[in-house]
Design an enzyme around this catalytic site. Structure first.
Site, PDB file in Angstrom:
ATOM      1  N   SER A   1       0.836  -1.198   0.000  1.00 21.47           N
ATOM      2  CA  SER A   1       0.000   0.000   0.000  1.00 21.47           C
ATOM      3  C   SER A   1       0.872   1.250   0.000  1.00 21.47           C
ATOM      4  O   SER A   1       1.765   1.392   0.827  1.00 21.47           O
ATOM      5  CB  SER A   1      -0.885  -0.039   1.238  1.00 21.47           C
ATOM      6  OG  SER A   1      -1.724   1.075   1.219  1.00 21.47           O
ATOM      7  N   GLY A   2       0.594   2.133  -0.929  1.00 24.65           N
ATOM      8  CA  GLY A   2       1.351   3.386  -1.001  1.00 24.65           C
ATOM      9  C   GLY A   2       2.603   3.280  -1.847  1.00 24.65           C
ATOM     10  O   GLY A   2       3.360   4.240  -1.970  1.00 24.65           O
TER      11      GLY A   2
ATOM     12  N   THR B   1      -1.441   2.405  -8.060  1.00 27.95           N
ATOM     13  CA  THR B   1      -2.523   3.107  -8.756  1.00 27.95           C
ATOM     14  C   THR B   1      -1.947   4.163  -9.700  1.00 27.95           C
ATOM     15  O   THR B   1      -2.386   4.300 -10.845  1.00 27.95           O
ATOM     16  CB  THR B   1      -3.485   3.732  -7.735  1.00 27.95           C
ATOM     17  OG1 THR B   1      -3.916   2.693  -6.873  1.00 27.95           O
ATOM     18  CG2 THR B   1      -4.664   4.368  -8.399  1.00 27.95           C
TER      19      THR B   1
ATOM     20  N   ASN C   1      -1.363   5.295   3.168  1.00 22.97           N
ATOM     21  CA  ASN C   1      -1.547   5.993   1.891  1.00 22.97           C
ATOM     22  C   ASN C   1      -2.760   6.901   1.998  1.00 22.97           C
ATOM     23  O   ASN C   1      -3.817   6.485   2.429  1.00 22.97           O
ATOM     24  CB  ASN C   1      -1.762   4.937   0.779  1.00 22.97           C
ATOM     25  CG  ASN C   1      -1.853   5.574  -0.587  1.00 22.97           C
ATOM     26  OD1 ASN C   1      -1.837   6.801  -0.719  1.00 22.97           O
ATOM     27  ND2 ASN C   1      -1.952   4.741  -1.602  1.00 22.97           N
TER      28      ASN C   1
ATOM     29  N   SER D   1      -5.503   5.497  -0.608  1.00 28.32           N
ATOM     30  CA  SER D   1      -5.301   4.053  -0.709  1.00 28.32           C
ATOM     31  C   SER D   1      -6.478   3.383  -1.402  1.00 28.32           C
ATOM     32  O   SER D   1      -7.642   3.645  -1.082  1.00 28.32           O
ATOM     33  CB  SER D   1      -5.126   3.491   0.702  1.00 28.32           C
ATOM     34  OG  SER D   1      -4.949   2.110   0.615  1.00 28.32           O
ATOM     35  N   SER D   2      -6.170   2.544  -2.377  1.00 28.07           N
ATOM     36  CA  SER D   2      -7.234   1.823  -3.078  1.00 28.07           C
ATOM     37  C   SER D   2      -7.748   0.758  -2.125  1.00 28.07           C
ATOM     38  O   SER D   2      -6.984  -0.073  -1.656  1.00 28.07           O
ATOM     39  CB  SER D   2      -6.700   1.142  -4.323  1.00 28.07           C
ATOM     40  OG  SER D   2      -5.896   2.032  -5.034  1.00 28.07           O
TER      41      SER D   2
ATOM     42  N   GLY E   1      -1.245  -5.006  -2.533  1.00 27.11           N
ATOM     43  CA  GLY E   1      -0.022  -5.810  -2.472  1.00 27.11           C
ATOM     44  C   GLY E   1       0.066  -6.657  -1.213  1.00 27.11           C
ATOM     45  O   GLY E   1      -0.796  -6.598  -0.342  1.00 27.11           O
TER      46      GLY E   1
ATOM     47  N   GLU F   1       0.740  -7.937   2.270  1.00 25.07           N
ATOM     48  CA  GLU F   1       0.679  -7.124   3.480  1.00 25.07           C
ATOM     49  C   GLU F   1       1.103  -7.925   4.706  1.00 25.07           C
ATOM     50  O   GLU F   1       0.629  -9.042   4.923  1.00 25.07           O
ATOM     51  CB  GLU F   1      -0.749  -6.622   3.714  1.00 25.07           C
ATOM     52  CG  GLU F   1      -1.081  -5.401   2.882  1.00 25.07           C
ATOM     53  CD  GLU F   1      -2.453  -4.836   3.180  1.00 25.07           C
ATOM     54  OE1 GLU F   1      -2.770  -3.769   2.611  1.00 25.07           O
ATOM     55  OE2 GLU F   1      -3.213  -5.431   3.963  1.00 25.07           O
TER      56      GLU F   1
HETATM   57  N1  LIG Z   1       5.360   7.926 -10.048  1.00 31.72           N
HETATM   58  C1  LIG Z   1       4.998   8.724  -9.049  1.00 31.72           C
HETATM   59  N2  LIG Z   1       5.352  10.014  -9.061  1.00 31.72           N
HETATM   60  C2  LIG Z   1       4.985  10.843  -8.059  1.00 31.72           C
HETATM   61  N3  LIG Z   1       4.287  10.459  -7.002  1.00 31.72           N
HETATM   62  C3  LIG Z   1       3.901   9.193  -6.912  1.00 31.72           C
HETATM   63  C4  LIG Z   1       4.225   8.261  -7.928  1.00 31.72           C
HETATM   64  N4  LIG Z   1       3.728   7.065  -7.584  1.00 31.72           N
HETATM   65  C5  LIG Z   1       3.092   7.274  -6.410  1.00 31.72           C
HETATM   66  N5  LIG Z   1       3.191   8.528  -6.019  1.00 31.72           N
HETATM   67  C6  LIG Z   1       2.658   9.113  -4.770  1.00 31.72           C
HETATM   68  O1  LIG Z   1       2.397   8.066  -3.865  1.00 31.72           O
HETATM   69  C7  LIG Z   1       1.050   8.071  -3.456  1.00 31.72           C
HETATM   70  C8  LIG Z   1       0.540   6.646  -3.300  1.00 31.72           C
HETATM   71  O2  LIG Z   1       0.478   6.026  -4.532  1.00 31.72           O
HETATM   72  P1  LIG Z   1      -0.662   5.004  -4.944  1.00 31.72           P
HETATM   73  O3  LIG Z   1      -1.975   5.499  -4.510  1.00 31.72           O
HETATM   74  O4  LIG Z   1      -0.465   4.688  -6.336  1.00 31.72           O
HETATM   75  O5  LIG Z   1      -0.291   3.768  -4.065  1.00 31.72           O
HETATM   76  P2  LIG Z   1      -0.894   2.319  -4.154  1.00 31.72           P
HETATM   77  O6  LIG Z   1       0.229   1.420  -4.383  1.00 31.72           O
HETATM   78  O7  LIG Z   1      -1.972   2.293  -5.148  1.00 31.72           O
HETATM   79  O8  LIG Z   1      -1.469   2.098  -2.696  1.00 31.72           O
HETATM   80  P3  LIG Z   1      -2.732   1.270  -2.254  1.00 31.72           P
HETATM   81  O9  LIG Z   1      -2.338  -0.169  -2.305  1.00 31.72           O
HETATM   82  O10 LIG Z   1      -2.968   1.744  -0.883  1.00 31.72           O
HETATM   83  O11 LIG Z   1      -3.773   1.613  -3.181  1.00 31.72           O
HETATM   84  C9  LIG Z   1       0.310   8.828  -4.521  1.00 31.72           C
HETATM   85  O12 LIG Z   1      -0.825   9.448  -3.991  1.00 31.72           O
HETATM   86  C10 LIG Z   1       1.347   9.831  -4.998  1.00 31.72           C
HETATM   87  O13 LIG Z   1       1.338  10.932  -4.156  1.00 31.72           O
HETATM   88 MG   LIG Z   2      -3.862   2.049  -5.122  1.00 32.74          MG
END
Ligand SMILES: Nc1ncnc2c1ncn2[C@@H]1O[C@H](COP(=O)(O)OP(=O)(O)OP(=O)(O)O)[C@@H](O)[C@H]1O
Ligand SMILES: [Mg+2]
Length: 1103
Positions: free
Chosen positions: A110-111, A115, A160, A163-164, A357, A359
């Site tokens: 997560s984070g 996404t 996050n 977070s999705s 992912g 956890e």
């Molecule tokens: N390539 C990137 N460039 C800039 N910032 C990023 C990038 N990837 C992620 N982030 C930052 O990290 C934060 C978390 O990313 P994201 O929501 O994609 O995580 P996740 O893996 O989908 O988490 P979850 O499993 O909780 O959904 C985003 O809100 C953004 O601020």
């Molecule tokens: Mg996500």
């Protein structure tokens, strides 16, 4: 030129290594070091072969611009530095060009940026695929589905901010040319919302995210919903359901003791309930009852039990979770409906999987178990597909291949999902079992069944291994996942798996007036009561994971493995411990090893030869044979150990990264040498060219200078020669001139002398001739004078002589006369002279008359001839004679006239007296005979009656135009004049219209012009004058007026007054009207027109 093109490569300007397969030495530290080094230099992407590792930068980097998209577009995977776009491009191109369905698997905790990564992939594909209005709309809908899903499916968590809370798999569908057609979204939402309770459901601090404008985001979401195709009322319903869920969180229960000693729950504040009911349209009593009772139906029985406070809270949370989760599923379905591809043609598919992912928490529960199971499956598919692909490639390329050992996690998957003794199967069995079922009984069961499994650990199991393991509490079991050991708290497993929503609640929801809520709870319909238990959460999830795996296996996988660099959501921080943990459980090291177990690097022969051909003389600069032979020659020349590489059918496989680096170093060195060489040759060439140019220029300049000098000298000689020449010519000319002048002077002298001599001669001759002429003239003059004087003398003499003779004659005559008179005096009386004179005169007159007798002209009175007079003294006689003769012959002429003719002439005479020189019409009437009765009434039987009515003699009978007094129009009338009367009769019938006695006629008026208008004025007060005076027009005006005049004169002895004037007054009844004659327009013809202008004016236009 094409050969000169500079090709960049992954290997150029490397920070650390771009592809970790090339890492030397390979161990966990070097992997992490490499990631850190790259991360510190903003290189967040690193490859392991074709897998992209992405480290979340937690700040926006300028590496996603449209220019970057263009950079990576249509480039080979290893051509540029590692990037998520390179992977997206590779996937898209092999989908489009090789017709291979693709899936992009994004994993990480997560984070970690899954996404974001999935959005980047989608936006890249959207940017590079086809364009056009329709395609763009599809793209827009696909992209805009994200904000909607994120708004409802994401939440702020400790890890996050966005977070999705659901796993998302999206199939993007393309047509044959790679244009997007639509998409299908699958939702892997865990109904067991991970930390739902923490929100209560929305406490202020948990809802707030720094730096986020909620209002703007809300607008973005509403806009996205509109683009995706949500109707306004749908969007509203969705928000209402969300509001209802949030309000549910506010409901609180309190215990109330019952008689039987049991506690029964009661809602604390009914206002909250009321609000929910108003929002959802549910009867308040129904919902209240549903929160207080639970009805269990079995066969024909129906048992209702009251709920205690804990059960009530459970029921409330279950309802909220269900409501929200079902709403989310509805949303996904609704979006799918909108983005569904419209055609039925075969589609190419690119799947993007953004799933939660692996956890590991402090306390891991059923949710983590499920999530990790899902990741376990993904890992398996990763291993299977990667190794399978790798192995296939070796076989395809004909490389000798010995199987590589790797850890296959199939055994762990089996532990969880096995249908007979898998953990999930056990859990289901336990949940369905009658009797008391608790989490503990479930753990006991596990201990019995799975005790012997290698990856299952439990303190309670029969296996003595863990009996003394204090890290393993009694209420837990531990699974050795591929990514590490995870300790699961068994508490809540049964409930969460059951996922029970009391039927009373679903029935209450079905009764809602809110259409959307009603549709979300179809099982609440009492008509469709289904006594069968709904499938458990575990089995549902297992089934959907199985479908997902099946789906993924048909596609070509592309991996993006996301790593979270720190726990603080902060940029620039790289917590090695945290990354190390992820590197471990993601199995990255293993990944590199697997990849390297075969060959670390492979490349097609052509690009390989192209890259390294400068390292061998035979291949540099051009290799003429096949690329493979070239590479062979090259590698032999470089003395690379044979075990370090293998030749495939189309690719060279390099076993060790060292070899590649050696090649790269050699290449770098060689490039420097080549550059020096090129520089040297270029410098030499440049200098030589410069020298040659200088030499050439010098020759040209020298030649030009020589030419110029010679030219100048020549010019000088030439001008000197010309000067000398001119002097000589001048001198010669002057000499000749002198001679010529002398000669000329001589000639002139001779001429002058001759001229003078001739002159003298001539003058002499002239003077001689002049003298001679003078003499002759003098003679002539003298002669003339002499002759003149002689002639004058003679003339004088002759005149004298003539005078004398005349005088003599006169004298003689006188003398003779005298003599005669003297002689005859005695014969004549004294007055004989007079008598002779008279006689002579008489004789002359006599003679005149006698001659006149013969010369008399004709008897016609109009003959103007008269002989001329012979003697002046007879002039008056002659004139008198002419007059007498004329009178006489007129008399003679008149004597021939009859009485009637005489009358006619009398009338004509009268007319002449009346009208001559007064009326312009008159001259034209002179030639016309006056006929009087033009109309022969006697002869025409039509007028018999008229004839009978008139007894007197008719003087005039004629058709005239009577002018209408009122309008000036004319009507034909018969005009009759008798001795005493003037009569007007109708032309057709002959009926008498008016009769006027002549005594009543006072005046006749007419114009002086050439027209036939005339007015007859009547005596005032007489009988005939009742209508007023008459106005006529006639062709025989002169005759009529004359006859009227004469008749009136003879009958009344009074002269009729005839007024000739261009303006006169007439009496029409009571009005006095002025008749005015004006010069008319020729275009109306030659007939005068008459028009009554007004009461007082009648205008006659005479042309
Ligand atoms: N390539 C990137 N460039 C800039 N910032 C990023 C990038 N990837 C992620 N982030 C930052 O990290 C934060 C978390 O990313 P994201 O929501 O994609 O995580 P996740 O893996 O989908 O988490 P979850 O499993 O909780 O959904 C985003 O809100 C953004 O601020
Ligand atoms: Mg996500």
């Amino acid at each position: 030129m094409a050969k000169m093109e500079v090709k960049t490569s992954l290997l150029d300007n490397m920070i650390g290594v771009g592809d970790m397969v090339l890492l030397e030495p390979l161990n966990e530290d070097t992997v992490i070091d490499n990631l850190k080094k790259r991360f510190d230099h903003n290189e967040i992407y690193t490859y392991i072969g074709s897998v992209v590792i992405s480290v979340n930068p937690y700040r926006s980097l300028p590496i996603y611009s449209p220019e970057k998209v263009e950079d990576y577009r249509n480039r080979n995977f290893y051509e540029l530095s590692p990037h998520i776009f390179a992977l997206s491009d590779e996937a898209y191109r092999s989908l489009r060009d090789q017709d291979k369905d693709q899936c992009i698997l994004i994993t990480g905790e997560s984070g970690a940026g899954k996404t974001e990564a999935s959005k980047l992939v989608m936006s890249y594909v959207a940017a590079v695929c086809g364009k056009g209005a329709e395609v763009n709309q599809v793209k827009e809908q696909l992209l805009q589905s994200n904000p909607v899903l994120e708004a409802f499916g994401n939440a702020k968590t400790v890890r996050n901010d966005n977070s999705s809370r659901f796993g998302k798999y999206m199939d993007i569908e393309f047509d044959f040319k790679g244009d997007p057609l639509g998409g299908v979204i699958s939702n892997y939402k865990l109904k067991l919302e991970r930390d739902f309770s923490r929100y209560n459901y929305l406490s202020l601090d948990s809802a707030k995210v720094n730096g986020v404008d909620d209002a703007a985001n809300f607008r973005t979401v509403r806009n996205a919903m509109q683009i995706v195709g949500f109707m306004d009322h749908e969007a509203e319903s969705v928000l209402e359901v969300v509001a209802a869920v949030l309000k549910l969180g506010n409901i609180e229960f309190k215990p109330e003791s019952r008689v039987n000693g049991l506690d029964e729950s009661k809602i604390k504040d009914k206002n909250e309930l009321k609000e929910i009911c108003e929002l959802t349209g549910i009867d308040q009593s129904v919902l209240e009852r549903a929160f207080s009772f639970r009805t269990v139906e079995a066969k024909q029985e129906k048992v209702s039990t009251t709920l205690n406070v804990a059960q009530a809270y459970y029921a409330r949370d279950a309802l909220a979770k269900n409501l929200y989760s079902r709403l989310f599923s509805w949303l996904v379905n609704r979006i799918n409906e909108s983005i569904k591809a419209q055609t039925k043609v075969r589609k190419k598919v690119m799947g993007v999987l953004d799933i939660y992912g692996f956890e590991i928490f402090e306390d891991n529960s059923f949710e983590q178990f499920i999530i990790n199971y899902c990741n376990e499956k993904l890992q398996q598919i990763f291993i299977e597909l990667t190794l399978k692909e790798e192995q296939e490639e070796y076989i395809r390329e004909g490389i000798e291949w010995t199987h590589i050992e790797y850890f296959n996690n199939a055994i762990i998957c089996d532990l969880i999902e096995n249908n007979t003794n898998g953990i999930l199967a056990m859990l289901d069995e336990e949940c369905l079992r009658p009797g008391t079922v608790t989490d503990e009984t479930f753990l006991e069961k596990l201990n019995q069944v799975c005790a012997t499994h290698q990856h299952f650990e439990s303190r309670m199991s029969k296996c003595s291994r863990f009996l003394n393991d204090t890290s393993l509490p009694h209420s837990c079991f531990r699974i050795q996942h591929y990514a590490g050991k995870v300790l699961y708290q068994v508490e809540g497993f049964v409930d969460k798996n059951n996922d029970l929503l009391y039927r009373d609640l679903s029935q209450a929801m079905w009764k809602a007036g809110h259409a959307l809520i009603k549709s979300l709870f179809p099982e609440g319909n009492p008509a469709k009561i289904n006594l069968k238990r709904p499938p458990t959460a575990g089995s549902q999830f297992k089934a959907s994971v199985a479908t997902l795996m099946k789906n993924l296996q048909t596609k070509n996988p592309n991996y993006i493995r996301c790593i979270k660099p720190n726990d603080k959501k902060a940029a620039h921080i790289f917590t090695e411990g945290l990354v190390c943990h992820q590197v471990r459980y993601l199995g990255l090291l293993e990944n590199v090893r697997v990849r390297r177990a075969g060959y670390a690097f492979r490349q097609a022969y052509e690009p390989c030869l192209e890259r390294y051909k400068m390292l061998c003389k035979q291949t540099w600069p051009h290799w003429k044979g096949p690329a493979r032979a070239g590479v062979e020659v090259l590698f032999n020349e470089l003395e690379i150990p044979v075990e370090e590489y293998s030749f495939g059918r189309s690719k060279i496989f390099i076993r060790n990264p060292r070899t590649l680096f050696k090649l790269e170093d050699l290449r770098k060195q060689r490039l420097q040498d080549l550059a020096t060489l090129i520089q040297k040759i270029y410098r030499g060439w440049k200098c030589r060219t410069h020298f040659l140019l200088m030499r050439k220029s010098q020759i040209v300049i020298a030649a030009w200078f020589r030419r110029y000098a010679q030219q100048k000298r020549y010019q000088e000689i030439k001008s000197s020669a010309l000067v000398i020449q001119s002097y000589i010519r001048g001198w010669k000319a002057r000499k000749i001139l002198r001679e010529l002048k002398h000669q000329k002077r001589c000639e002139e002298a001779v001429t002058t002398i001759a001229a003078y001599w001739h002159g003298t001669q001539a003058r002499r001759e002239l003077s001689r001739l002049k003298a001679e002429a003078r003499n002759k003239h003098a003679i002539a003059v003298i002669w003339a004078y002499w002759l003149g004087s002689k002639a004058r003398r003679e003339l004088k003499r002759l005149k004298e002589e003539a005078r004398r003779k005349h005088a003599v004659a006169v004298i003689w005559a006188y003398w003779l006369g005298l003599k005669v008179r003297r002689e005859y005096r005695k014969f004549f009386r004294a007055n004989a002279g007079k008598k002779i004179y008279e006689f002579t005169l008489q004789r002359i007159v006599q003679k005149y008359f006698l001659e006149m007798k013969n010369k008399v002209p004709s008897l016609s009175p109009i003959d103007k001839n008269w002989p001329s007079r012979p003697y002046m003294f007879l002039d008056s006689t002659h004139k008198e004679l002419k007059r007498i003769f004329h009178l006489w012959r007129c008399k003679k002429y008149r004597d021939q006239f009859t009485d009637q003719q005489k009358l006619i002439y009398e009338e004509k005479l009268e007319a002449s007296e009346l009208f001559k020189d007064k009326k312009a019409l008159y001259p034209s009437s002179v030639g016309q005979p006056f006929q009087g009765p033009y109309l022969e009434i006697n002869k025409n039987p039509k007028y018999k009656k008229l004839k009978d009515a008139i007894e007197e003699k008719i003087i005039i009978a004629e058709i005239v135009n009577k002018i209408n007094r009122a309008n000036g129009k004319s009507t034909s009338r018969i005009f009759l004049l008798t001795n005493n009367n003037l009569l007007l009769a109708d032309q057709k019938s002959g009926q008498i219209k008016s009769e006027v006695p002549l005594v009543d006629v006072t005046k006749v008026s007419m114009s002086s012009q050439n027209d036939g208008f005339f007015a007859i004025h009547l005596k005032e007060g007489c009988e005939a004058a009742s209508k007023g005076d008459f106005l006529f027009s006639s062709d025989h005006l002169i005759e009529m007026a004359t006859k009227l005049y004469r008749t009136t004169l003879s009958q009344t002895k009074q002269k009729l007054n005839i007024e000739i004037s261009d303006e006169f007054l007439v009496q029409f009844r009571q009005d006095k009207v002025c008749v005015k004659f004006i010069q008319g327009n020729q275009k109306n013809g030659s007939v005068p027109t008459c028009k009554r202008k007004n009461n007082r004016l009648l205008e006659v236009a005479v042309p």
